[in-house]
Scaffold this motif. Structure first.
Motif, mmCIF file in Angstrom:
data_model
loop_
_atom_site.group_PDB
_atom_site.id
_atom_site.type_symbol
_atom_site.label_atom_id
_atom_site.label_comp_id
_atom_site.label_asym_id
_atom_site.label_seq_id
_atom_site.Cartn_x
_atom_site.Cartn_y
_atom_site.Cartn_z
ATOM 1 N N HIS A 55 0.826 -1.210 0.000
ATOM 2 C CA HIS A 55 0.000 0.000 0.000
ATOM 3 C C HIS A 55 0.865 1.267 0.000
ATOM 4 O O HIS A 55 2.056 1.223 0.288
ATOM 5 C CB HIS A 55 -0.951 -0.006 1.199
ATOM 6 C CG HIS A 55 -0.255 -0.052 2.521
ATOM 7 N ND1 HIS A 55 0.288 -1.199 3.055
ATOM 8 C CD2 HIS A 55 0.016 0.919 3.414
ATOM 9 C CE1 HIS A 55 0.851 -0.930 4.215
ATOM 10 N NE2 HIS A 55 0.697 0.361 4.462
ATOM 11 N N LEU A 56 0.218 2.378 -0.303
ATOM 12 C CA LEU A 56 0.905 3.661 -0.328
ATOM 13 C C LEU A 56 1.517 3.952 1.040
ATOM 14 O O LEU A 56 0.873 3.759 2.069
ATOM 15 C CB LEU A 56 -0.064 4.782 -0.712
ATOM 16 C CG LEU A 56 -0.755 4.644 -2.066
ATOM 17 C CD1 LEU A 56 -1.646 5.855 -2.316
ATOM 18 C CD2 LEU A 56 0.224 4.456 -3.191
ATOM 19 N N PHE B 292 4.641 4.963 -3.683
ATOM 20 C CA PHE B 292 3.877 6.208 -3.809
ATOM 21 C C PHE B 292 2.798 6.132 -4.879
ATOM 22 O O PHE B 292 1.976 7.033 -5.012
ATOM 23 C CB PHE B 292 4.792 7.424 -4.031
ATOM 24 C CG PHE B 292 5.438 7.522 -5.379
ATOM 25 C CD1 PHE B 292 4.818 8.190 -6.426
ATOM 26 C CD2 PHE B 292 6.686 6.965 -5.603
ATOM 27 C CE1 PHE B 292 5.420 8.297 -7.670
ATOM 28 C CE2 PHE B 292 7.308 7.074 -6.836
ATOM 29 C CZ PHE B 292 6.662 7.738 -7.876
ATOM 30 N N ASP B 293 2.752 5.039 -5.648
ATOM 31 C CA ASP B 293 1.705 4.839 -6.641
ATOM 32 C C ASP B 293 1.703 3.369 -7.020
ATOM 33 O O ASP B 293 2.728 2.685 -6.896
ATOM 34 C CB ASP B 293 1.953 5.707 -7.874
ATOM 35 C CG ASP B 293 0.731 5.858 -8.771
ATOM 36 O OD1 ASP B 293 -0.371 5.434 -8.375
ATOM 37 O OD2 ASP B 293 0.881 6.398 -9.889
ATOM 38 N N VAL B 294 0.541 2.887 -7.489
ATOM 39 C CA VAL B 294 0.409 1.492 -7.894
ATOM 40 C C VAL B 294 -0.367 1.433 -9.201
ATOM 41 O O VAL B 294 -1.403 2.085 -9.347
ATOM 42 C CB VAL B 294 -0.352 0.665 -6.835
ATOM 43 C CG1 VAL B 294 -0.434 -0.803 -7.245
ATOM 44 C CG2 VAL B 294 0.267 0.816 -5.461
ATOM 45 N N ASP B 295 0.138 0.646 -10.147
ATOM 46 C CA ASP B 295 -0.589 0.331 -11.373
ATOM 47 C C ASP B 295 -1.137 -1.078 -11.226
ATOM 48 O O ASP B 295 -0.402 -1.991 -10.816
ATOM 49 C CB ASP B 295 0.345 0.377 -12.592
ATOM 50 C CG ASP B 295 0.887 1.766 -12.878
ATOM 51 O OD1 ASP B 295 0.238 2.755 -12.495
ATOM 52 O OD2 ASP B 295 1.963 1.865 -13.490
ATOM 53 N N TYR C 193 4.627 -1.232 -8.956
ATOM 54 C CA TYR C 193 4.715 -0.189 -7.937
ATOM 55 C C TYR C 193 5.726 0.885 -8.307
ATOM 56 O O TYR C 193 6.819 0.579 -8.779
ATOM 57 C CB TYR C 193 5.124 -0.816 -6.594
ATOM 58 C CG TYR C 193 4.107 -1.799 -6.085
ATOM 59 C CD1 TYR C 193 3.152 -1.417 -5.160
ATOM 60 C CD2 TYR C 193 4.082 -3.103 -6.562
ATOM 61 C CE1 TYR C 193 2.203 -2.316 -4.693
ATOM 62 C CE2 TYR C 193 3.135 -4.008 -6.110
ATOM 63 C CZ TYR C 193 2.206 -3.610 -5.178
ATOM 64 O OH TYR C 193 1.261 -4.501 -4.732
ATOM 65 N N HIS C 194 5.344 2.128 -8.069
ATOM 66 C CA HIS C 194 6.244 3.266 -8.208
ATOM 67 C C HIS C 194 6.820 3.517 -6.824
ATOM 68 O O HIS C 194 6.063 3.674 -5.855
ATOM 69 C CB HIS C 194 5.470 4.502 -8.673
ATOM 70 C CG HIS C 194 4.797 4.335 -9.991
ATOM 71 N ND1 HIS C 194 5.338 4.800 -11.164
ATOM 72 C CD2 HIS C 194 3.616 3.752 -10.324
ATOM 73 C CE1 HIS C 194 4.523 4.531 -12.166
ATOM 74 N NE2 HIS C 194 3.473 3.885 -11.678
ATOM 75 N N TYR D 201 10.362 1.471 -10.747
ATOM 76 C CA TYR D 201 9.101 0.857 -11.175
ATOM 77 C C TYR D 201 9.311 -0.651 -11.082
ATOM 78 O O TYR D 201 10.131 -1.210 -11.806
ATOM 79 C CB TYR D 201 8.786 1.294 -12.608
ATOM 80 C CG TYR D 201 7.405 0.934 -13.091
ATOM 81 C CD1 TYR D 201 6.272 1.485 -12.505
ATOM 82 C CD2 TYR D 201 7.240 0.069 -14.165
ATOM 83 C CE1 TYR D 201 5.007 1.186 -12.976
ATOM 84 C CE2 TYR D 201 5.971 -0.235 -14.651
ATOM 85 C CZ TYR D 201 4.857 0.325 -14.044
ATOM 86 O OH TYR D 201 3.594 0.033 -14.505
ATOM 87 N N LEU E 295 5.245 14.086 -0.254
ATOM 88 C CA LEU E 295 4.070 13.222 -0.326
ATOM 89 C C LEU E 295 3.611 12.656 1.009
ATOM 90 O O LEU E 295 2.441 12.324 1.171
ATOM 91 C CB LEU E 295 4.356 12.035 -1.261
ATOM 92 C CG LEU E 295 4.707 12.356 -2.702
ATOM 93 C CD1 LEU E 295 5.122 11.092 -3.430
ATOM 94 C CD2 LEU E 295 3.530 13.014 -3.395
ATOM 95 N N LEU F 267 -5.638 12.736 -2.486
ATOM 96 C CA LEU F 267 -5.723 11.846 -3.649
ATOM 97 C C LEU F 267 -6.997 12.152 -4.422
ATOM 98 O O LEU F 267 -8.008 12.517 -3.855
ATOM 99 C CB LEU F 267 -5.736 10.387 -3.194
ATOM 100 C CG LEU F 267 -4.479 9.919 -2.456
ATOM 101 C CD1 LEU F 267 -4.688 8.481 -1.987
ATOM 102 C CD2 LEU F 267 -3.275 10.023 -3.343
#
Length: 108
Positions: A9-10, A26-29, A55-56, A69, A92, A107
């Motif tokens: 998770h973030l 910090f981000d998820v695709d 995941y970023h 990534y 962030l 968000l």
């Protein structure tokens, strides 16, 4: 219908299974969402499947800070309790507590 659930998770601290770096999500695709050029640059015997979360990360190793990534299969949770020192974390996230970073941005 394609369904997936992200394991991390973030704000969570993770580390790479094979390479010596760790970072903060910090981000998820939901599945691979980068360029074919990026994907094809990975040696074929090491390429992750595209149909998994990617995941970023605000990442760090012994020499530098960067954005990574990474596929879910190549990550593990980092329970060291050690903070990540990436200089962009403050943009962030709030202060490191209980092994993770709380979000400090709105968000969409």
């Amino acid at each position: 219908m394609f369904k997936t659930r992200a394991k991390y998770h973030l704000g969570q601290v993770v580390r790479h299974r094979k390479h010596p770096f760790r970072g903060v999500v910090f981000d998820v695709d939901a599945m691979f969402s980068n360029t074919d050029e990026w994907y094809n640059a990975i040696p074929e015997d090491s390429r992750p499947k595209k149909d998994q979360p990617f995941y970023h990360l605000l990442a760090e190793n012994d020499q530098s800070f960067y954005v990574a990534y990474v596929s879910e299969q190549n990550l593990v949770a980092d329970y060291s309790g050690e903070p990540v020192e990436h200089p962009d974390l403050d943009d962030l996230f709030g202060p490191f507590e209980d092994g993770q970073y709380p979000l400090q941005v709105q968000l969409n």
